[in-house]
Design a protein around this motif. Structure first.
Motif, PDB file in Angstrom:
ATOM      1  N   GLN A   1       0.668  -1.167   0.028  1.00  0.00           N
ATOM      2  CA  GLN A   1      -0.172  -0.090   0.048  1.00  0.00           C
ATOM      3  C   GLN A   1       0.982   1.312   0.106  1.00  0.00           C
ATOM      4  O   GLN A   1       0.576   2.309  -0.673  1.00  0.00           O
ATOM      5  CB  GLN A   1      -1.060  -0.120   1.203  1.00  0.00           C
ATOM      6  CG  GLN A   1      -1.775  -1.176   1.194  1.00  0.00           C
ATOM      7  CD  GLN A   1      -2.633  -1.403   0.088  1.00  0.00           C
ATOM      8  OE1 GLN A   1      -3.311  -0.486  -0.559  1.00  0.00           O
ATOM      9  NE2 GLN A   1      -2.810  -2.779  -0.163  1.00  0.00           N
ATOM     10  N   MET A   2       2.074   1.097   0.678  1.00  0.00           N
ATOM     11  CA  MET A   2       2.683   2.435   0.851  1.00  0.00           C
ATOM     12  C   MET A   2       3.874   2.466  -0.181  1.00  0.00           C
ATOM     13  O   MET A   2       4.442   3.693  -0.692  1.00  0.00           O
ATOM     14  CB  MET A   2       3.630   2.433   2.359  1.00  0.00           C
ATOM     15  CG  MET A   2       2.797   2.478   3.271  1.00  0.00           C
ATOM     16  SD  MET A   2       3.560   2.088   4.718  1.00  0.00           S
ATOM     17  CE  MET A   2       4.470   3.595   4.996  1.00  0.00           C
ATOM     18  N   GLY A   3       4.241   1.529  -0.997  1.00  0.00           N
ATOM     19  CA  GLY A   3       5.359   1.264  -1.941  1.00  0.00           C
ATOM     20  C   GLY A   3       4.890   1.455  -3.360  1.00  0.00           C
ATOM     21  O   GLY A   3       3.650   1.798  -3.841  1.00  0.00           O
ATOM     22  N   THR A   4       5.801   1.328  -4.248  1.00  0.00           N
ATOM     23  CA  THR A   4       5.799   1.464  -5.689  1.00  0.00           C
ATOM     24  C   THR A   4       6.078   0.522  -6.498  1.00  0.00           C
ATOM     25  O   THR A   4       5.569  -0.075  -7.382  1.00  0.00           O
ATOM     26  CB  THR A   4       6.243   2.676  -6.405  1.00  0.00           C
ATOM     27  OG1 THR A   4       7.736   2.622  -6.050  1.00  0.00           O
ATOM     28  CG2 THR A   4       5.873   4.059  -5.512  1.00  0.00           C
ATOM     29  N   LYS A   5       6.898  -0.649  -6.060  1.00  0.00           N
ATOM     30  CA  LYS A   5       7.446  -1.679  -6.661  1.00  0.00           C
ATOM     31  C   LYS A   5       6.646  -3.053  -5.883  1.00  0.00           C
ATOM     32  O   LYS A   5       7.164  -3.609  -5.132  1.00  0.00           O
ATOM     33  CB  LYS A   5       8.819  -1.722  -6.608  1.00  0.00           C
ATOM     34  CG  LYS A   5       9.403  -0.543  -7.340  1.00  0.00           C
ATOM     35  CD  LYS A   5       9.337  -0.778  -8.689  1.00  0.00           C
ATOM     36  CE  LYS A   5      10.233   0.291  -9.345  1.00  0.00           C
ATOM     37  NZ  LYS A   5      10.246   0.447 -10.778  1.00  0.00           N
ATOM     38  N   ASP A   6       5.559  -3.140  -6.588  1.00  0.00           N
ATOM     39  CA  ASP A   6       4.811  -4.392  -6.080  1.00  0.00           C
ATOM     40  C   ASP A   6       5.254  -5.652  -5.913  1.00  0.00           C
ATOM     41  O   ASP A   6       5.279  -6.582  -5.070  1.00  0.00           O
ATOM     42  CB  ASP A   6       3.446  -4.490  -6.542  1.00  0.00           C
ATOM     43  CG  ASP A   6       2.536  -3.144  -6.326  1.00  0.00           C
ATOM     44  OD1 ASP A   6       2.659  -2.416  -5.611  1.00  0.00           O
ATOM     45  OD2 ASP A   6       1.609  -2.998  -7.386  1.00  0.00           O
ATOM     46  N   ILE A   7       5.923  -5.813  -7.068  1.00  0.00           N
ATOM     47  CA  ILE A   7       6.900  -7.358  -7.147  1.00  0.00           C
ATOM     48  C   ILE A   7       7.676  -7.486  -6.114  1.00  0.00           C
ATOM     49  O   ILE A   7       7.954  -8.627  -5.579  1.00  0.00           O
ATOM     50  CB  ILE A   7       7.410  -7.239  -8.502  1.00  0.00           C
ATOM     51  CG1 ILE A   7       7.860  -8.549  -8.859  1.00  0.00           C
ATOM     52  CG2 ILE A   7       8.393  -6.206  -8.779  1.00  0.00           C
ATOM     53  CD1 ILE A   7       7.124  -9.780  -9.060  1.00  0.00           C
ATOM     54  N   PHE A   8       8.473  -6.508  -5.517  1.00  0.00           N
ATOM     55  CA  PHE A   8       9.591  -6.516  -4.456  1.00  0.00           C
ATOM     56  C   PHE A   8       8.831  -6.935  -3.278  1.00  0.00           C
ATOM     57  O   PHE A   8       9.325  -8.011  -2.633  1.00  0.00           O
ATOM     58  CB  PHE A   8      10.075  -5.241  -4.226  1.00  0.00           C
ATOM     59  CG  PHE A   8      10.858  -4.830  -5.254  1.00  0.00           C
ATOM     60  CD1 PHE A   8      11.719  -5.405  -6.249  1.00  0.00           C
ATOM     61  CD2 PHE A   8      11.219  -3.453  -5.251  1.00  0.00           C
ATOM     62  CE1 PHE A   8      12.466  -5.080  -7.351  1.00  0.00           C
ATOM     63  CE2 PHE A   8      12.353  -3.151  -6.238  1.00  0.00           C
ATOM     64  CZ  PHE A   8      12.530  -3.589  -7.198  1.00  0.00           C
ATOM     65  N   HIS A   9       7.656  -6.408  -2.970  1.00  0.00           N
ATOM     66  CA  HIS A   9       6.842  -6.818  -1.695  1.00  0.00           C
ATOM     67  C   HIS A   9       6.234  -8.196  -1.850  1.00  0.00           C
ATOM     68  O   HIS A   9       6.307  -9.159  -1.022  1.00  0.00           O
ATOM     69  CB  HIS A   9       6.100  -5.959  -1.393  1.00  0.00           C
ATOM     70  CG  HIS A   9       6.306  -4.281  -1.215  1.00  0.00           C
ATOM     71  ND1 HIS A   9       7.521  -4.152  -0.532  1.00  0.00           N
ATOM     72  CD2 HIS A   9       6.390  -3.256  -2.004  1.00  0.00           C
ATOM     73  CE1 HIS A   9       7.701  -2.712  -0.710  1.00  0.00           C
ATOM     74  NE2 HIS A   9       7.181  -2.199  -1.689  1.00  0.00           N
ATOM     75  N   LEU A  10       5.792  -8.640  -3.030  1.00  0.00           N
ATOM     76  CA  LEU A  10       5.195 -10.013  -3.207  1.00  0.00           C
ATOM     77  C   LEU A  10       6.191 -10.916  -2.997  1.00  0.00           C
ATOM     78  O   LEU A  10       6.012 -11.932  -2.365  1.00  0.00           O
ATOM     79  CB  LEU A  10       4.350  -9.970  -4.387  1.00  0.00           C
ATOM     80  CG  LEU A  10       3.086  -9.054  -4.458  1.00  0.00           C
ATOM     81  CD1 LEU A  10       2.787  -9.125  -6.058  1.00  0.00           C
ATOM     82  CD2 LEU A  10       2.035  -9.823  -3.576  1.00  0.00           C
ATOM     83  N   GLU A  11       7.269 -10.889  -3.719  1.00  0.00           N
ATOM     84  CA  GLU A  11       8.492 -11.523  -3.630  1.00  0.00           C
ATOM     85  C   GLU A  11       9.112 -11.708  -2.373  1.00  0.00           C
ATOM     86  O   GLU A  11       9.496 -13.062  -2.021  1.00  0.00           O
ATOM     87  CB  GLU A  11       9.519 -11.171  -4.745  1.00  0.00           C
ATOM     88  CG  GLU A  11      10.517 -12.109  -4.774  1.00  0.00           C
ATOM     89  CD  GLU A  11      11.488 -11.973  -5.986  1.00  0.00           C
ATOM     90  OE1 GLU A  11      12.704 -12.620  -6.060  1.00  0.00           O
ATOM     91  OE2 GLU A  11      11.460 -10.691  -6.664  1.00  0.00           O
TER      92      GLU A  11
END
Length: 119
Positions: free
Chosen positions: A90-100
């Motif tokens: 919700q706070m970030g811009t690179k969703d893939i990083f957080h999912l991974e």
């Protein structure tokens, strides 16, 4: 105009392909905890994001599938982990990083649990 449609409550709704894809990903994550599984999961995440599946939906669906497959004593820790990475999405811009990162954290948690269980 309102149209009444008789809906049979016994008829199962078809599961969308993306949900089947995530369920299969969860199965693979529970079967092996290594870097190759993480790389394959990353490819799958890119595929889901490219097909406009929102990252929070990916995370919550994956978490739900994983919770169905793990022992009860891991469920709380996995939920906390999912909540942490959902907040970062919700706070970030690179969703893939957080999912991974969520998947990597799950792999560590689950591998450590298996090592304790069978040590």
């Amino acid at each position: 105009h309102n149209v009444l449609v008789n809906v049979d409550p016994n008829v199962a709704l078809p599961v969308p392909d993306w949900e089947k894809f995530i369920a299969n990903m969860a199965k693979l994550l529970c079967q092996n905890q290594n870097t190759q599984v993480l790389l394959n999961a990353r490819k799958g995440l890119y595929e889901l994001l490219a097909n406009c599946i929102p990252p929070s939906i990916i995370l919550s669906t994956l978490c739900a599938e994983l919770l169905r497959k793990v022992d009860d004593d891991l469920k709380h820790q996995i939920n906390i982990c999912a909540a942490h990475y959902d907040k970062r999405i919700q706070m970030g811009t690179k969703d893939i990083f957080h999912l991974e990162a969520f998947i990597a954290k799950f792999l560590v948690i689950y591998k450590n649990h298996l090592l304790k269980l069978y040590a």
